[in-house]
Every structure is written in structure tokens, then in C-alpha cells.
Design an enzyme around this catalytic site. Structure first.
Site, mmCIF file in Angstrom:
data_model
loop_
_atom_site.group_PDB
_atom_site.id
_atom_site.type_symbol
_atom_site.label_atom_id
_atom_site.label_comp_id
_atom_site.label_asym_id
_atom_site.label_seq_id
_atom_site.Cartn_x
_atom_site.Cartn_y
_atom_site.Cartn_z
ATOM 1 N N CYS A 119 2.444 9.026 0.188
ATOM 2 C CA CYS A 119 2.713 8.370 0.725
ATOM 3 C C CYS A 119 4.386 8.522 2.233
ATOM 4 O O CYS A 119 4.389 6.967 2.276
ATOM 5 C CB CYS A 119 3.534 7.288 -0.342
ATOM 6 S SG CYS A 119 2.706 7.283 -2.330
ATOM 7 N N HIS A 124 10.201 3.941 -1.210
ATOM 8 C CA HIS A 124 9.089 4.312 -1.734
ATOM 9 C C HIS A 124 8.534 3.639 -2.690
ATOM 10 O O HIS A 124 9.981 3.685 -4.141
ATOM 11 C CB HIS A 124 8.939 5.359 -1.223
ATOM 12 C CG HIS A 124 7.084 5.526 -1.656
ATOM 13 N ND1 HIS A 124 5.759 4.969 -2.069
ATOM 14 C CD2 HIS A 124 6.535 6.281 -3.163
ATOM 15 C CE1 HIS A 124 5.221 5.136 -3.203
ATOM 16 N NE2 HIS A 124 5.863 5.985 -3.759
ATOM 17 N N GLU A 149 -4.455 7.419 1.707
ATOM 18 C CA GLU A 149 -4.699 8.236 1.036
ATOM 19 C C GLU A 149 -6.041 7.759 0.476
ATOM 20 O O GLU A 149 -6.443 8.630 -0.960
ATOM 21 C CB GLU A 149 -3.567 8.886 -0.047
ATOM 22 C CG GLU A 149 -2.954 7.885 -0.823
ATOM 23 C CD GLU A 149 -1.811 8.901 -1.397
ATOM 24 O OE1 GLU A 149 -2.145 9.467 -2.782
ATOM 25 O OE2 GLU A 149 -0.639 8.028 -1.015
#
Ligand code: HMG
Length: 413
Positions: A113, A244, A81
Site C-alpha cells: 500500500c 492508511h 499491487e
């Protein structure tokens, strides 16, 4: 045919900031960062680095370690990103720098993400689609996480890349074939086209993450449910669960949520566990989640790469002990999309477990807050690489509206 990750290679910039120093400079108690967020240090890209050089360096390290001829890579996916152009993908620069041949499917993926997982799943499906042809895909997740200086997000910045070789009969991690997924349009974190730093509604983003975990894990658990004993939690079958991890405390919150969802789904057992939920969830966190967070606490948020940095560093530290065991993984991307999936660590992991994380973390240069602010404000200027630079490639600047890259040795010559 089993499919998954045959080998990992990590690259992290050599500059880092101790977050205790940042706390002092910002006038907040250091414990707010070390305990409240769980962060200790964060990686900072040098002026000669951008997402292309991070991704290409991780890819070059992987191809060298795995002794793979770049011409054998039939698919190259770069998840990021931190794109450098609205049209030209990071992946085609990486394709060129790595010397991968023309017979290759190459593209960049974006969904905050989550894109690292999107790339991994796409590559695995591509490998599975041609069982007789031993396809090999190179998946690279790379990002530079930037928030405004002085904002609550500032101590959760970071930078790094993880490269993964995806192929049949993998030696590091065999992917399961099922996933639980969740998606919904939320404004928790985003970066408009004209901005370098992300806009984030921080507390709301934490709530969105936990909602997405609830959706994806519940979806996955329903798929697995027929195989579970009535009093068996899915987490009983997993040796570790990785999340994550924008900052380690987020994984603590996530694990607490997952444990509650998982145990509520058992019947008699839940009645016994409920009064002890906090203690039991904390013990489960120590056993299943905490050890996967060491590298993230020292590198920071690497967005698309974050979950795979946890996986690569866990296998580097404990791979041999985890051989034959099953792991759970939760991927979240703001905006949002999320996926819960599992995989097995094969016995062959010992031969391929070194992803370079320990060596990179041992060789970093710590800067003070003043130098950190200078580096962050300047961004990728294309300046000369610093002494001891460990990257394979440097960004040398924009000329004629084109981004230029070189090998550091070529510049020195
Ligand atoms: P903040 O202002 O630091 O929040 O922002 P806080 O004041 O609530 O403090 C944080 C924690 O420190 C709290 O713990 C406090 O109690 C504790 P909690 O209640 O949460 O358990 N605390 C202390 N602890 C010990 N000693 C003290 C002390 N004082 C306070 N003295 C926030 C935190 C995460 C909101 C901010 O850092 C932020 O905006 N970060 C960026 C957004 C983010 O990372 N969101 C995570 C979910 S979204 C996601 O993961 C996607 C993402 O990676 C992007 C993508 O997908 O591309 C971000």
C-alpha cells in the site's frame, strides 16, 4: 515554489455489498464488523473491470475535470499491487487509454500500500527538479483488495482508484518538504506470484503497522522538534490526521498510538495527560481523525489508494473549512515501508474539491452475498459491462496472450 496535488479524481466500482449481509452469511455478529472493524460496505469490481480500467477511468475523470490536455503530462506513475503482468506495467495500458503523448516518463510502482506515496513523492520531486518548466505529473493509485472468502480479511476487501495531478502552485494540497520514514523486512502481508488473494498474518500486520507508525512519526517529530514549544504537541498544529486505512478501526488504533507518542514527548503536560490518556486520545480521534474515514467505511481497503481516498473525500466534504490548515498523513505498506508527512490545504481548494466521491457512492448497486461470491470467484472475465456502468473503459479479455481494452460505448455500437 510550492508543489503538491492540484486536483483529485476518484473512481469506485458500482457494485457494493452491505457488510451486515456478509456478517449474517458468515454467522458473526454484525457489530463485529461495524464496530470491531468499523466497516459498513465494500466495493466489488465488475467482470469487465481490472486494475487498468479502474486506474484509467480515474485518470480520464481527472483530465476532464482539470481540462488538461493529455499531451501536457510529462510523467505518468501508476501505483498498484494488483499488477496484470510480471513485465508489462499497468501504467503503459493507462498511458495508451488516456491518449498521453510519447514524450512522457511512464512506469508502475510497487511496495504494497505504500506505493501510492512512493509515486506521489517521486512525482513531486520531479516537478521540483525543474522549477522554470511548470511540469505536470499524473499519479494514479489503484487496487482490488482480495482475501480468501470466509477468512478474517474478507470484510476488509475493496476496490478503487485515485488519480492526482501533481504540479507547481497546486490548488488542493501543498506538500511539505519533510518526511519521517521507516522500513523493515516483515512477513505481515504478501501475495506470491501465483496467487490472486493475499496471504496475511492479520494480528501481526496490525502490530507491524503500529511499529512502523512509531518509527515514521518519531522520525518526523524529530525534524519538526526545533519549531515546537516545549509543551506543544505536533498534533496541536494539525487540523486533521489521515492514515492508511485498511479498515477504519485501524486508524483508531493508529491515532491512539500517535497521540501517546506525541504527548509523551512533551514534559509537564504529559504528566497531567497520562492518567486521562484513553479519554483524551478518544476526544482527539473524534476531532482529528474520524471525519476522514467516511468513504473508506463504505468502499473498503483500496491498498495504494486508501490514504488518498481519505484525503480526496475529506477535501470534498470539508475542504473549504480546512483552507489554510495543515494536515498530517501516515502511509503504510506491508512488508514494510512507511512515511509520515504533512501538507497545507490552500485557499483555492473550494474550486477543485469535488473528486466525485459523493456522486459515485450515491449511484451504486448493492448485491447480495451470493452475487458477491459469484463476482469475486469469477474475477475479471471481460464480460459485458452491467447496465448503468459508469467506467470510461472496459477489459474485454485476453486474446493471443494480450490484454484488450475498449470504451463501453464502442462495445454497445
Ligand atoms: P478478526 O479475526 O476479525 O479479529 O481479524 P478480532 O477477532 O480481533 O476482531 C476484530 C475486532 O472486533 C476486535 O477489536 C474485537 O474486539 C472486535 P480490537 O480488539 O482490535 O479493538 N469484536 C467486536 N466488536 C463489537 N462487537 C462484537 C465483536 N466481536 C469482536 N460482537 C483482522 C481482524 C484485521 C486481523 C483481519 O480483518 C485481517 O486479517 N485483515 C487483513 C489485514 C489487515 O487489514 N491488516 C491491517 C494492518 S496491515 C495494512 O494495513 C496493510 C494492508 O493494507 C496491505 C498493504 O500494505 O498492501 C493490509
Amino acid at each position: 515554489m510550492s508543489v503538491g496535488i492540484d486536483r483529485f479524481a476518484v473512481y469506485v466500482p458500482q457494485y457494493a455489498l452491505r457488510l451486515g449481509d456478509l456478517a449474517v452469511a458468515r454467522g458473526v455478529p454484525p457489530e463485529k464488523l461495524t464496530e470491531g472493524l468499523g466497516v459498513r460496505e465494500m466495493a466489488i469490481a465488475a467482470p469487465c473491470e481490472d486494475v487498468v480500467t479502474l486506474a484509467a477511468t480515474a485518470g480520464a475523470r481527472l483530465l476532464r475535470a482539470a481540462e488538461v490536455d493529455p499531451a501536457e503530462i510529462g510523467m505518468l506513475l501508476v501505483a498498484t499491487e494488483t499488477g496484470v503482468d510480471h513485465s508489462k506495467p499497468v501504467s503503459i495500458f493507462v498511458h495508451d487509454l488516456l491518449g498521453i503523448g510519447p514524450r512522457c516518463r511512464v512506469y508502475e510502482l510497487k511496495h504494497a500500500c505504500y506505493a501510492g506515496t512512493a509515486a506521489l513523492m517521486t512525482a513531486a520531486d520531479w516537478v521540483r527538479a525543474a522549477p522554470g518548466r511548470a511540469r505536470q505529473a499524473l499519479v494514479i493509485a489503484a487496487d482490488i483488495a482480495r482475501y480468501e472468502i470466509g477468512s478474517p480479511g474478507e470484510p476488509t476487501q475493496g476496490a478503487g482508484a485515485v488519480a492526482m495531478l501533481v504540479r507547481p502552485e497546486p490548488r488542493a494540497f501543498v506538500l511539505g518538504e519533510q518526511s519521517g520514514t521507516y522500513a523493515g523486512n516483515v512477513h505481515d502481508f504478501w501475495r506470491p506470484l501465483d496467487r490472486r488473494e493475499a496471504i496475511v498474518d492479520g494480528k501481526y500486520s496490525v502490530a507491524c503497522y503500529l511499529d512502523a507508525l512509531t518509527g515514521a512519526f518519531t522520525d518526523y517529530r524529530a525534524l519538526e522538534r526545533p519549531a515546537l514549544e516545549p509543551e506543544e504537541a505536533l498534533s496541536d498544529r494539525l487540523a486533521r490526521i489521515l492514515y492508511h486505512t485498511p479498515f477504519p478501526k485501524m486508524a483508531t488504533k493508529a491515532h491512539r498510538r500517535l497521540v501517546e507518542l506525541d504527548w509523551r514527548a512533551t514534559r509537564a503536560r504529559w504528566a497531567a495527560l497520562e492518567p486521562r490518556l484513553e479519554d483524551e486520545a478518544a476526544a482527539s480521534y473524534r476531532a482529528l481523525a474520524a471525519s476522514g474515514l467516511e468513504a473508506v467505511a463504505r468502499i473498503g481497503n483500496t491498498y495504494t489508494a486508501s490514504l488518498y481516498l481519505c484525503l480526496a473525500s475529506l477535501l470534498e466534504a470539508e475542504g473549504r473549512a480546512l483552507a489554510g490548515r495543515r494536515l498530517g498523513l501516515f502511509s503504510y505498506g506491508s512488508g514494510c515501508c512507511a512515511e509520515f508527512f504533512t501538507g497545507v490545504v490552500p485557499p483555492s481548494v473550494g474550486a477543485v474539491a469535488d473528486a466525485g466521491v459523493g456522486a459515485l457512492l450515491g449511484g451504486r448497486t448493492f448485491v447480495d452475498v451470493e452475487a458477491y461470491e459469484r463476482l469475486i470467484r469469477a474475477g475479471d472475465t471481460g464480460a459485458a459491462p452491467p447496465p448503468g456502468f459508469a467506467g470510461d473503459f472496459v477489459f474485454t479479455g485476453v486474446r493471443d496472450a494480450r490484454r484488450h481494452y475498449a470504451r463501453p460505448g464502442v462495445l454497445a455500437a
